[in-house]
Design a protein around this motif. Sequence first.
Motif, PDB file in Angstrom:
ATOM      1  N   ALA A  30      10.747  54.346 -33.487  1.00 46.05           N
ATOM      2  CA  ALA A  30      11.835  54.690 -34.604  1.00 46.05           C
ATOM      3  C   ALA A  30      12.493  55.640 -33.815  1.00 46.05           C
ATOM      4  O   ALA A  30      13.854  56.301 -34.161  1.00 46.05           O
ATOM      5  N   SER A  31      11.946  56.436 -33.163  1.00 42.09           N
ATOM      6  CA  SER A  31      11.617  58.227 -32.887  1.00 42.09           C
ATOM      7  C   SER A  31      12.225  58.318 -31.482  1.00 42.09           C
ATOM      8  O   SER A  31      12.895  59.409 -31.281  1.00 42.09           O
ATOM      9  N   MET A  32      12.287  57.251 -30.776  1.00 36.69           N
ATOM     10  CA  MET A  32      12.524  57.769 -28.906  1.00 36.69           C
ATOM     11  C   MET A  32      12.979  56.751 -28.980  1.00 36.69           C
ATOM     12  O   MET A  32      13.069  54.891 -28.900  1.00 36.69           O
ATOM     13  N   SER A  33      13.879  56.642 -27.789  1.00 36.06           N
ATOM     14  CA  SER A  33      15.012  55.569 -27.252  1.00 36.06           C
ATOM     15  C   SER A  33      14.203  55.413 -26.100  1.00 36.06           C
ATOM     16  O   SER A  33      13.083  55.933 -25.064  1.00 36.06           O
ATOM     17  N   PRO A  34      13.949  53.995 -26.036  1.00 38.52           N
ATOM     18  CA  PRO A  34      13.564  53.345 -24.738  1.00 38.52           C
ATOM     19  C   PRO A  34      13.894  53.289 -23.362  1.00 38.52           C
ATOM     20  O   PRO A  34      14.004  52.978 -22.092  1.00 38.52           O
ATOM     21  N   ASP A  35      15.352  53.870 -23.515  1.00 36.16           N
ATOM     22  CA  ASP A  35      16.406  53.402 -22.681  1.00 36.16           C
ATOM     23  C   ASP A  35      16.532  55.400 -21.420  1.00 36.16           C
ATOM     24  O   ASP A  35      17.324  55.927 -23.141  1.00 36.16           O
ATOM     25  N   VAL A  36      16.401  55.340 -20.934  1.00 33.96           N
ATOM     26  CA  VAL A  36      16.181  56.987 -20.752  1.00 33.96           C
ATOM     27  C   VAL A  36      17.595  57.438 -20.153  1.00 33.96           C
ATOM     28  O   VAL A  36      18.184  58.633 -20.535  1.00 33.96           O
ATOM     29  N   ASN A  37      18.708  56.637 -20.405  1.00 32.17           N
ATOM     30  CA  ASN A  37      19.500  56.821 -20.058  1.00 32.17           C
ATOM     31  C   ASN A  37      20.807  56.702 -21.300  1.00 32.17           C
ATOM     32  O   ASN A  37      21.898  56.818 -21.301  1.00 32.17           O
ATOM     33  N   ASP A  38      20.327  56.178 -22.050  1.00 36.11           N
ATOM     34  CA  ASP A  38      20.683  56.443 -23.954  1.00 36.11           C
ATOM     35  C   ASP A  38      19.887  57.497 -24.759  1.00 36.11           C
ATOM     36  O   ASP A  38      19.114  56.377 -25.328  1.00 36.11           O
ATOM     37  N   PRO A  39      19.935  58.130 -24.860  1.00 36.83           N
ATOM     38  CA  PRO A  39      18.297  58.864 -25.070  1.00 36.83           C
ATOM     39  C   PRO A  39      19.368  58.783 -27.238  1.00 36.83           C
ATOM     40  O   PRO A  39      18.495  58.832 -28.464  1.00 36.83           O
ATOM     41  N   GLY A  40      20.231  58.589 -27.339  1.00 37.65           N
ATOM     42  CA  GLY A  40      20.883  58.089 -28.662  1.00 37.65           C
ATOM     43  C   GLY A  40      20.317  56.632 -28.972  1.00 37.65           C
ATOM     44  O   GLY A  40      20.476  56.650 -30.684  1.00 37.65           O
ATOM     45  N   TYR A  41      19.898  55.970 -28.416  1.00 34.96           N
ATOM     46  CA  TYR A  41      19.069  54.481 -29.132  1.00 34.96           C
ATOM     47  C   TYR A  41      18.372  54.391 -29.305  1.00 34.96           C
ATOM     48  O   TYR A  41      17.454  55.310 -28.497  1.00 34.96           O
ATOM     49  N   ARG A  42      17.857  53.683 -30.258  1.00 35.13           N
ATOM     50  CA  ARG A  42      17.052  52.782 -31.103  1.00 35.13           C
ATOM     51  C   ARG A  42      16.524  51.945 -31.052  1.00 35.13           C
ATOM     52  O   ARG A  42      17.608  50.519 -31.341  1.00 35.13           O
ATOM     53  N   ALA A  43      15.446  51.342 -30.620  1.00 37.50           N
ATOM     54  CA  ALA A  43      15.029  49.628 -30.229  1.00 37.50           C
ATOM     55  C   ALA A  43      14.580  49.748 -31.688  1.00 37.50           C
ATOM     56  O   ALA A  43      14.230  48.244 -31.792  1.00 37.50           O
ATOM     57  N   VAL A  44      14.614  49.828 -32.795  1.00 37.53           N
ATOM     58  CA  VAL A  44      14.234  50.198 -34.235  1.00 37.53           C
ATOM     59  C   VAL A  44      14.892  50.671 -35.061  1.00 37.53           C
ATOM     60  O   VAL A  44      14.749  51.826 -34.440  1.00 37.53           O
ATOM     61  N   SER A  45      15.435  50.247 -36.338  1.00 33.25           N
ATOM     62  CA  SER A  45      15.328  51.122 -37.149  1.00 33.25           C
ATOM     63  C   SER A  45      14.706  51.309 -38.441  1.00 33.25           C
ATOM     64  O   SER A  45      14.024  50.390 -38.264  1.00 33.25           O
TER      65      SER A  45
END
Length: 660
Positions: free
Chosen positions: A139-154
């Motif tokens: 929940a604290s890191m983005s799996p997408d290096v191009n979108d640091p604000g994205y989260r795969a789970v809330s």
Amino acid sequence: MIKKPEIRELLKEKVLVLDGAMGTMIQKLKLTEEDFRGKLLASHSENLSGNNDILCITMPQVIRDIHREFLDAGADIIETNTFNANSISQADYSTEKYVYDINVAAAQIARKLTDEYTFKDPQKPRYVAGSIGPTNKTASMSPDVNDPGYRAVSFNELKAAYREQAEGLLAGGAELFLIETIFDTLNAKASLVALNELFEEKGIRLPVMVSGTITDASGRTLSGQTLEAFIHSVSHIDLLSIGLNCALGAKEMRPYIKEIAGKSPFFVSTHPNAGLPNQFGEYDETPEMMAGHIKGFLDEGYVNIVGGCCGTTPDHIREFARLAKNSRRHEIQPQKRSFKLSGLEPLAVFEGSNFINIGERLNVAGSKKFARLIREKRYEEALGIALHQVESGAQVLDINLDDAMLDAEYEMVHFLNLMISEPDIARVPFMIDSSKWNVIEAGLQCVQGKSIVNSISLKEGEVIFATQARKIRDYGAAAVVMAFDETGQADTYERRTAICQRAYNILTKEVHFPPEDIIFDPNILTIGTGMEEHNNYAVDFIRTVEWIKANLPHAKVSGGISNLSFSFRGNNIVREAIHSSFLYHAIRAGLDMGIVNPAMLQVYDEIPKELLQHVEDLIFNRRPDATERLLAFAETTKETGPAEKRTEAWRSASVEERLK
């Protein structure tokens, strides 16, 4: 079911032994795809090989036999086979609908055995720990290096998954919960909130163990927290134990277990791997080799619970049990009540320690530049302001995105996620600042560290105040409490002290909010307005600070420093002198922290004497014409450029003078 002693009481007498690696034992059986499917899932659409948790309902005898081996080896606590028995992890196998059944079955299998062994030997009671793993998402890191604000789970998705798992474990007879292999503290906080909600609903309280994972020699979790910051982040719950497991062998884990033993207010647990993995991903430490390292933990009195993770077998546990029989147990050291915050790194503040600067420039109401950048979605530049605040000395960052032109909840979540992705910013704790509760709660669900909420008050009555305070406590944050009640903002010494006393009583006696996490803001109001009734605002604030420190044990005091000097907008030299002088005297009275731009403060002793005289006449209301005199004097002190630029002259001096 068999009556057993409280495990907390047992830990005061001896070291207990946790079992070893369920996964290692299952792998040794070399089960086939058909074994994992069993009759129940023979026609399932996805491959199930490797889904160890599903065996609880497709081949329960396999799990029962492994538990029995660990119990025969001397384990006092066995973990349910539910490390990945949550809807998020089970989605990989399209088996989400079986999650509750897996957890019920897993707990029932383990509980039947522990009761059987306890009945046979009541002097050695055995316990079931419901194993709750970290899931396969962070929940604290983005799996997408191009979108640091994205989260795969809330946070809420995690909480719902953990709640379902915990309900199944509880229904099946788990006697305690083990939240383990924590690589992201925000995931762990979601599980703690889920457990707390379940306990409140059921009217019970089971012991909870928390076990993190240090991923390498950096001494940090995968999500970047130091060990001490991790402890600060989860210590709002009365845990049974805190410790480490996985990733490292016992030898590599030793310095970190030593650190926990010195800083933990709880019992300490460890269940390391059987050494570091070899080139084939296997673990080579024999029971005797690993026992040599574990003996060091026991001889030094570092731990209360010891077991094994990846690569450990019943033979390993047998060695640990032999050592634990007559070993020295860890003694919990008495902890002083102290104010502790964390980002990726800890900020611990003890009674009588230094003032905390809270950076104020990430506020759309207080910074036109920041507000413009957020409205224009120029987040990289906005992050630059945050970084500058930290580099200028801000120890906490205040973030406020309340603006009629913004979706404050979306912007708070998005900007926090971006800040968290920048280690140089995320190392400091955050203050989540909003007048809207939904924005505050959304912000709390983004932050893995121990943050501050700014603010709550009695403005809407005691029920809402207490409800919000409980939520903040359960999220593990501190709270700013405004001197504001149902009749409005306190603007006198008498009103300030009366409201603070009332709020303190509700928080400490009804909500059971830690008093060291209460931060009163008794309202720094503007002086020098020309209105006589405003002249004593600064004096009354300082008197209120003294009263709070004398009468409300452990509570902290803060305030928005720039409010004081609004009458002198446009003259930064005078404003900075007012702030610096006021802070000097307020800190001596007990002010613990303040929201201020650290780049725009003067050193008190370096304020020109004549300016200081005029400023303190105003602050302390020493003469009726103080405002007029300072306004007149201010006309002679106009700066020629921005405050940050006025310090540039020193750069033209010689190297020796510059070094001085």
